[in-house]
Design an enzyme around this catalytic site. Sequence first.
Site, mmCIF file in Angstrom:
data_model
loop_
_atom_site.group_PDB
_atom_site.id
_atom_site.type_symbol
_atom_site.label_atom_id
_atom_site.label_comp_id
_atom_site.label_asym_id
_atom_site.label_seq_id
_atom_site.Cartn_x
_atom_site.Cartn_y
_atom_site.Cartn_z
ATOM 1 N N ASN A 153 18.927 21.331 -26.762
ATOM 2 C CA ASN A 153 17.689 21.413 -27.545
ATOM 3 C C ASN A 153 17.726 22.733 -28.313
ATOM 4 O O ASN A 153 17.606 23.800 -27.718
ATOM 5 C CB ASN A 153 16.506 21.343 -26.571
ATOM 6 N N CYS A 187 9.581 24.316 -32.473
ATOM 7 C CA CYS A 187 10.048 22.925 -32.627
ATOM 8 C C CYS A 187 9.450 22.237 -33.844
ATOM 9 O O CYS A 187 10.025 21.307 -34.380
ATOM 10 C CB CYS A 187 9.726 22.147 -31.366
ATOM 11 N N HIS A 214 12.603 16.221 -33.757
ATOM 12 C CA HIS A 214 13.036 17.350 -32.944
ATOM 13 C C HIS A 214 13.707 16.776 -31.698
ATOM 14 O O HIS A 214 13.315 15.712 -31.219
ATOM 15 C CB HIS A 214 11.822 18.210 -32.594
#
Lengths: 368, 76
Positions: free
Chosen positions: A297, A120, A267
């Site tokens: 995600n 991330c 992120h």
Amino acid sequence: MAGGTVSGVRIAGIASAVPNSWRTTADDAVTFGEAESAKISQKTGVRRRCVAADGLLASDLCFAAAARLMQDLNWTRESIRTLIFVTQTPDYVLPATSCVLHHRLGLSQECAAFDVNLGCSGYVYGLWVTSRLVMGGGRALLLVGDTINRIVSPEDRSVATLFGDAGSATALEADPGTSTTMHFQLGTDGSGHKHLMVPAGGLRRPHSEENSRRTPREGGNSRSDEDLFMNGAEVFSFSMNKVPGLITSVLDEAEWALETVDAFVLHQPSRFMLEHLARRAKLPRSRFVIALEDYGNTSSASIPLAMTTSLADRLANSELRLVLTGFGVGFSWASVALNCGPLLMPPVIVVDGVDGDLASDSTLKVQV
Amino acid sequence: MGKNQFLLSLDELFELEPGALTGSETLDSLDGWDSLAVISLMALVDEQFGISLQPRQIAECTTIADLMGLVGDRIT
């Protein structure tokens, strides 16, 4: 904190690619039940996710993005001096997937190529490394992407309903004439490594029948030690404690007032977490990008994908003052305050699949 | 913040009728007590009290009253 300033480098273009196969909340309801699936989706803000079919890897998605970018920028293969691939889902244990991509993209032998294993935080780490290497001159491709669904147990609701697969390519080049500067802040808390990890299947705990057996775990979930484990509460706690201060510190470093920033691109872990972080860091909602509803995600690719889906027109036509912030697995974090644009921003590339022998120059079936 | 007000926030978090929770309930007896609820609780306490609860502290709680204890004397 590590970091510092990079000047004389411009971002020439950013492209993002996703697989043309999707999982929706309705698909998740089959496994976890309608009520549970709806409840999770309401918190995460994910309506559907792009999930790569077997055989389609992060490197393939990044290849599609890189090929498109080189073509649209009219960059010759010979002009690229650095290729960096940031991923946690490489093609092989070895060699570095960047070497395979170097071959597939037909780059010259004068080009350095290496992988970086981060998630991330990886996009901003990648920008840091790449921009510092380009400062001296030349062109570079930063490829960043993951197919996290490949390492997720479909019966573990803490991860199985959240992640999307995506790849990206960012083109950087030395531009001594540019007045723009990138201000970086980066850090690590390795004590958090156990909260987001695949415990087995590497060298410390090699693949075995026992390690790969899915067994009942907390919260009615089922996974093996070769599947991704995420302690959501620990990740949330880390993010809450680290990210607002990180954004303040990068703004201080750049000597920018918060209200002068055109967009904050973080992120994209989940809508709930993003909204909480935005409130805590006092980021104005109108300049705060949330872009995971249709993709999930997407780990290391989340920031470039969010830029492609939410800022493409503005970045294609004007210079924007941006703060990009990645945080997660490691624990690792990185933020950059930078001016960028106008730059080349093709629309999201949708990849149908891979044709031919992956070990040689393969052809990707691409929809635009 | 008063104790009742905090309980009302917890009612909302657990998707219960306002006034449903009294404090003596065990967490295991509540349907909504899962990993998402833990995160929601952390966000709630952070926003309303400026306290960052550690996941370990929450894991040691067995009742609603234990959760309230984490906020300590911030509840009047």
